[in-house]
Structure formats: structure tokens, C-alpha cells
Design an enzyme around this catalytic site. Structure first.
Site, mmCIF file in Angstrom:
data_model
loop_
_atom_site.group_PDB
_atom_site.id
_atom_site.type_symbol
_atom_site.label_atom_id
_atom_site.label_comp_id
_atom_site.label_asym_id
_atom_site.label_seq_id
_atom_site.Cartn_x
_atom_site.Cartn_y
_atom_site.Cartn_z
ATOM 1 N N LYS A 155 32.485 89.326 11.010
ATOM 2 C CA LYS A 155 32.300 90.274 12.272
ATOM 3 C C LYS A 155 31.380 89.597 13.221
ATOM 4 C CE LYS A 155 30.991 93.458 9.379
ATOM 5 N NZ LYS A 155 31.892 93.087 8.306
ATOM 6 N N ILE A 156 30.127 89.035 12.771
ATOM 7 C CA ILE A 156 29.099 88.535 13.743
ATOM 8 C C ILE A 156 29.635 86.989 14.381
ATOM 9 C CG2 ILE A 156 26.812 87.796 13.975
ATOM 10 C CD1 ILE A 156 26.152 90.059 11.749
ATOM 11 N N ASP A 175 35.293 78.556 7.484
ATOM 12 C CA ASP A 175 35.487 79.877 6.936
ATOM 13 C C ASP A 175 36.369 79.773 5.849
ATOM 14 O OD1 ASP A 175 35.463 82.661 5.748
ATOM 15 O OD2 ASP A 175 34.359 83.137 7.413
ATOM 16 N N CYS A 204 27.398 83.128 8.022
ATOM 17 C CA CYS A 204 27.844 83.502 6.675
ATOM 18 C C CYS A 204 26.567 84.197 5.869
ATOM 19 C CB CYS A 204 28.279 82.206 5.974
ATOM 20 S SG CYS A 204 27.135 81.097 5.678
ATOM 21 N N PRO A 205 27.174 84.755 4.792
ATOM 22 C CA PRO A 205 26.095 85.516 4.159
ATOM 23 C C PRO A 205 25.239 84.495 3.329
ATOM 24 C CG PRO A 205 28.217 85.987 3.164
ATOM 25 C CD PRO A 205 28.316 85.053 4.188
ATOM 26 N N THR A 231 20.748 82.731 12.718
ATOM 27 C CA THR A 231 20.520 84.414 12.921
ATOM 28 C C THR A 231 20.719 84.959 11.643
ATOM 29 O OG1 THR A 231 22.308 84.686 13.778
ATOM 30 C CG2 THR A 231 20.586 84.722 15.186
ATOM 31 N N SER A 232 21.415 84.281 10.536
ATOM 32 C CA SER A 232 21.973 84.832 9.270
ATOM 33 C C SER A 232 20.896 85.157 8.364
ATOM 34 C CB SER A 232 23.059 83.997 8.807
ATOM 35 O OG SER A 232 23.929 84.869 8.088
ATOM 36 N N ARG A 233 20.398 84.224 7.352
ATOM 37 C CA ARG A 233 19.606 84.390 6.553
ATOM 38 C C ARG A 233 18.703 83.116 6.232
ATOM 39 N NH1 ARG A 233 20.029 88.763 7.124
ATOM 40 N NH2 ARG A 233 20.496 90.874 5.702
ATOM 41 N N ASP A 257 16.172 83.116 13.948
ATOM 42 C CA ASP A 257 15.693 84.610 13.902
ATOM 43 C C ASP A 257 15.099 84.976 12.282
ATOM 44 O OD1 ASP A 257 15.398 87.168 14.860
ATOM 45 O OD2 ASP A 257 17.064 87.833 13.879
ATOM 46 N N GLU A 262 10.337 84.353 5.231
ATOM 47 C CA GLU A 262 9.611 85.237 6.319
ATOM 48 C C GLU A 262 9.264 86.438 5.858
ATOM 49 O OE1 GLU A 262 13.384 85.834 8.591
ATOM 50 O OE2 GLU A 262 14.191 87.393 7.105
HETATM 51 P P1 NAD Z 1 31.062 89.526 7.191
HETATM 52 O O1 NAD Z 1 30.928 89.881 6.101
HETATM 53 O O2 NAD Z 1 31.673 90.262 8.334
HETATM 54 O O3 NAD Z 1 31.271 87.970 7.526
HETATM 55 C C1 NAD Z 1 30.510 86.785 6.769
HETATM 56 C C2 NAD Z 1 31.505 85.860 6.885
HETATM 57 O O4 NAD Z 1 31.110 84.606 6.176
HETATM 58 C C3 NAD Z 1 33.138 86.153 6.168
HETATM 59 O O5 NAD Z 1 34.169 85.602 6.840
HETATM 60 C C4 NAD Z 1 33.147 85.103 4.858
HETATM 61 O O6 NAD Z 1 34.521 84.744 4.608
HETATM 62 C C5 NAD Z 1 32.174 83.971 5.556
HETATM 63 N N1 NAD Z 1 31.548 83.274 4.229
HETATM 64 C C6 NAD Z 1 31.189 83.608 3.169
HETATM 65 N N2 NAD Z 1 30.968 82.413 2.488
HETATM 66 C C7 NAD Z 1 30.777 81.495 3.261
HETATM 67 C C8 NAD Z 1 30.556 80.035 3.060
HETATM 68 N N3 NAD Z 1 30.196 79.521 2.156
HETATM 69 N N4 NAD Z 1 30.808 79.307 4.190
HETATM 70 C C9 NAD Z 1 31.611 79.920 5.366
HETATM 71 N N5 NAD Z 1 31.864 81.119 5.657
HETATM 72 C C10 NAD Z 1 31.210 81.912 4.453
HETATM 73 O O7 NAD Z 1 29.371 89.731 7.813
HETATM 74 P P2 NAD Z 1 28.436 89.766 9.188
HETATM 75 O O8 NAD Z 1 28.577 91.210 9.510
HETATM 76 O O9 NAD Z 1 29.279 88.844 10.151
HETATM 77 O O10 NAD Z 1 27.065 89.084 8.712
HETATM 78 C C11 NAD Z 1 26.871 88.001 8.664
HETATM 79 C C12 NAD Z 1 25.632 87.631 7.934
HETATM 80 O O11 NAD Z 1 24.683 87.928 9.251
HETATM 81 C C13 NAD Z 1 24.899 88.762 7.166
HETATM 82 O O12 NAD Z 1 25.449 88.208 5.813
HETATM 83 C C14 NAD Z 1 23.661 89.005 7.136
HETATM 84 O O13 NAD Z 1 22.808 87.887 6.543
HETATM 85 C C15 NAD Z 1 23.105 88.431 8.721
HETATM 86 N N6 NAD Z 1 22.877 89.439 9.676
HETATM 87 C C16 NAD Z 1 21.519 89.038 10.428
HETATM 88 C C17 NAD Z 1 21.171 90.113 11.204
HETATM 89 C C18 NAD Z 1 19.795 89.991 11.924
HETATM 90 O O14 NAD Z 1 19.043 90.700 12.414
HETATM 91 N N7 NAD Z 1 19.358 88.709 11.858
HETATM 92 C C19 NAD Z 1 21.634 91.334 11.340
HETATM 93 C C20 NAD Z 1 22.924 91.540 10.444
HETATM 94 C C21 NAD Z 1 23.317 90.475 9.645
#
Ligand code: NAD
Length: 329
Positions: A155-156, A175, A204-205, A231-233, A257, A262
Site C-alpha cells: 500500500k505505502i 517486490d 517492505c515490512p 520510513t519502514s522499520r 523516520d 529508536e
Molecule cells: P503492505 O503489507 O501493504 O506492503 C508490504 C509490501 O512489501 C508487500 O507488497 C510485500 O510483498 C513486500 N515485501 C515483503 N517482503 C519483501 C522483501 N523481502 N523485499 C521486497 N518487498 C517485500 O505494507 P504497507 O502498509 O505498505 O507498509 C509497509 C511498512 O511500512 C510496514 O511494514 C511498516 O513497517 C511501515 N510503516 C511505517 C510507518 C511510519 O509511521 N513510519 C507507518 C506505517 C507503516
């Protein structure tokens, strides 16, 4: 349904209070401290606890929740790497989350970091306040017609692809499950994305597979002078290797981020403390690094959606109509 909401801030209270009128059977008590082994007993007598992205939901805390009869954990976030899911499953504790509240909020912040660090906004803001109007050291690069590499196009990541496309960038991505709606994106191997991108953004997560995916080997593959954003983890990036990469001038700019270690910082005011870890201080010592405090999600729209979906999760649990996609198993 009585919920104890841990780690409550003023913006949590505002957004949940606004939404509660639509959920007459639900009562939320706000607790400023976060959940931990020391504070888990406060949840006694509640049906559910509500926790956030860095809350301690390790096996001992889940066990303690189970012992006091709390069977529902409502995460008011998407990520769940802080939860011991196998322990929760073993004890029959249901964990529900908010998988997508406003992907655009996070993606827009990713682009904010990329633009700010590229155009040195963090430096010029301070310089102008000091009556220093010199432009020396403030040269950026155009993103237009450059290559954006997006790792993870859920999604993001998809929202970030659309933003980069709107900037006139060529968008490439990695992906395992290509997103068919993104017809303008060219999917490539991870190595190719690392090698070809001028702007790299992680979406990615955090899993066993992605832990430290950005390390000295993958940094070595990146283009020199790349703009890198996470901005992920935090633990997607091996910070010591990132610091070495910054020192060796690999990066034009780095926008974070999220970052390893952290945990103790996130959402806390620690301005009077002597910090016992040097990670943040070392990262901040570089002029081409910007750090924000896990705030990518923080928009009015996202907060409204988070509180609404969290309360709906509570109702769905009671009614036995849990949305499959919201359950962490
Ligand atoms: P999502 O589940 O919609 O998308 C994650 C994508 O990553 C999926 O398409 C999946 O196939 C892909 N993926 C999984 N393993 C992978 C890999 N090894 N290599 C490449 N792609 C891979 O998740 P989302 O809603 O887009 O969120 C993504 C991440 O953003 C979350 O896991 C979270 O850690 C982070 N996040 C951060 C904040 C913030 O405030 N900084 C807020 C929300 C989410």
C-alpha cells in the site's frame, strides 16, 4: 467492551474521543505509560488493551495479559514486529491491527524526507534564522527524469511509486509480488534496483528475511550519491554499515523516520537526558542526514482512520466478524 489504551498522547485522545460517539458499547481508558511487564497488571478487568508500534508485546507480556484474562490486543498501527505472535496464538490471545490507514501519509513523508535532505532544507532553515543568506553548501539535484527505486510495493510503496511518477521520475521496484495496478513501474531484481536508483525508498515490512537488508554489501551496490530514505522499520538497515557508507560519501542524502535503537526515543521528550547510545548522535553528526521520530503516519486523516478501524476491530471481535486482513496470525 472496555479497552485500556496504553501510551496515550493528546492526539490519540482527541482522535479516539471524536470517534467513540459512533461506538456506544465501547469504553476507552487512556493510560500515558506504555505496556511492559511492570505495567501490564493495569489491564486487569479490561477486555482489551490497545498498543502502538513500539509497545513491548513480547512473550512474557503476552503471558501476563493472558493470566489476567485479557484476550484481545488492538494494535493501532500496521506493523506488528513488536508482537510475539506465536505466543499469542499459543495462548489464544487475538491480535488485531490496522493494516492500511493512510498509505499516502507515510509515502508523502518519505518524499518529504527525500526532498528536504536533497535540497538541504534542514540546513537552510537554520541558516536563514541566523541571518546567513549564503547558498554555499545548499546545492541539490533534480529528481525529474532520475530513477526512483522502491523496495516493497504494497500500500505505502505503491503510493510512493505514484508520487515519484508524478515528479517525472522513472520508477523501478522490487517486490516478490508485483503490483499489477502500477503499470508505469518496471519491476527488477533487488540488485538491479539497488544499482540503478538515484532515490531509494524502503517500504517492505521487517521480517527475518528483510532484517539488515541494507548492509555493507547492498550499500556497495548502490549508485554513488544516492538519496536513501527509510520510513519502514529501523532494523531493515544495519546502522553501523549505513554510518560507514555515509562516511565514505556513498550517499547524497539520508532521510530516516525509523532507525535501529529508536525504541527509547520514539515519541519521548528526552531533551534533558544524557543519552546512553551514540547511534542517533552519530547519525545526526552528518550534515546530509535528516531524522524524524517515527512520524510518517501522523496526519489528521491517518489518525481518524486509525481510531475508527481500531474501534471497529473491537466490535468485530465481540461479534465474531473479524476482518481476516486485520488479524495477525
Ligand atoms: P503492505 O503489507 O501493504 O506492503 C508490504 C509490501 O512489501 C508487500 O507488497 C510485500 O510483498 C513486500 N515485501 C515483503 N517482503 C519483501 C522483501 N523481502 N523485499 C521486497 N518487498 C517485500 O505494507 P504497507 O502498509 O505498505 O507498509 C509497509 C511498512 O511500512 C510496514 O511494514 C511498516 O513497517 C511501515 N510503516 C511505517 C510507518 C511510519 O509511521 N513510519 C507507518 C506505517 C507503516
Amino acid at each position: 467492551m472496555r479497552i485500556l489504551l496504553y501510551d496515550a498522547t493528546t492526539y490519540d485522545k482527541d482522535s479516539f474521543d471524536k470517534e467513540l460517539k459512533n461506538y456506544p458499547g465501547v469504553e476507552v481508558t487512556y493510560q500515558e505509560i506504555d505496556i511492559s511487564l511492570k505495567t501490564v497488571s493495569l489491564a486487569k478487568g479490561y477486555d482489551a488493551i490497545c498498543a502502538f508500534v513500539n509497545s513491548d508485546l513480547s512473550a512474557p507480556v503476552i503471558e501476563a495479559l493472558h493470566e489476567i484474562g485479557v484476550k484481545l490486543v488492538l494494535l493501532r498501527c500496521a506493523g506488528f514486529n513488536n508482537v510475539d505472535i506465536s505466543k499469542a496464538n499459543e495462548l489464544g490471545v487475538t491480535v488485531l491491527r490496522v493494516p492500511g490507514y493512510s498509505p499516502e501519509a507515510v509515502a508523502e513523508h518519505a518524499m518529504t524526507l527525500a526532498l528536504a535532505v536533497n535540497r538541504h532544507v534542514h540546513k537552510s532553515y537554520i541558516k536563514v534564522r541566523e541571518n546567513n543568506f549564503s547558498l554555499v553548501g545548499l546545492t541539490g539535484v533534480n529528481f525529474y527524469q532520475k530513477t526512483a527505486g522502491i523496495i516493497g510495493t504494497g500500500k505505502i510503496g505503491a503510493a510512493m511509486c505514484r508520487i515519484c511518477h508524478g515528479f517525472g521520475m522513472k520508477v523501478i521496484a522490487y517486490d516478490m509480488y508485483p503490483n499489477k495496478d502500477l503499470e508505469f513501474v518496471e519491476y527488477k531484481s533487488l540488485d538491479e534496483v539497488l544499482r540503478e536508483s538515484d532515490l531509494l525508498s524502503l517500504h517492505c515490512p521487517l521480517t527475518e528475511d528483510t532484517y539488515h537488508m541494507i548492509n555493507k554489501d547492498t550499500i556497495a551496490m548502490m549508485k554513488d550519491r544516492v538519496v536513501f530514505v527509510n520510513t519502514s522499520r529501523g532494523a531493515l538497515v544495519k546502522t553501523e554499515d549505513l554510518i560507514q557508507g555515509i562516511r565514505s560519501k556513498k550517499f547524497f542524502g539520508v532521510g530516516l523516520d525509523v532507525y535501529e535503537e529508536e525504541g527509547a526515543n520514539v515519541f519521548e521528550n528526552r531533551e534533558d537526558e544524557l543519552l546512553d547510545s551514540s547511534v542517533t548522535a552519530r547519525l545526526l553528526s552528518f550534515p546530509n542526514v535528516i531524522i524524524t521520530s517515527h512520524q510518517a503516519f501522523l496526519t489528521m486523516e491517518a489518525l481518524a482512520a486509525i481510531s475508527q478501524i481500531t474501534l471497529q476491530n473491537a466490535i468485530d471481535y465481540e461479534n465474531g466478524t473479524i476482518a481476516e486482513v486485520n488479524q495477525v496470525k
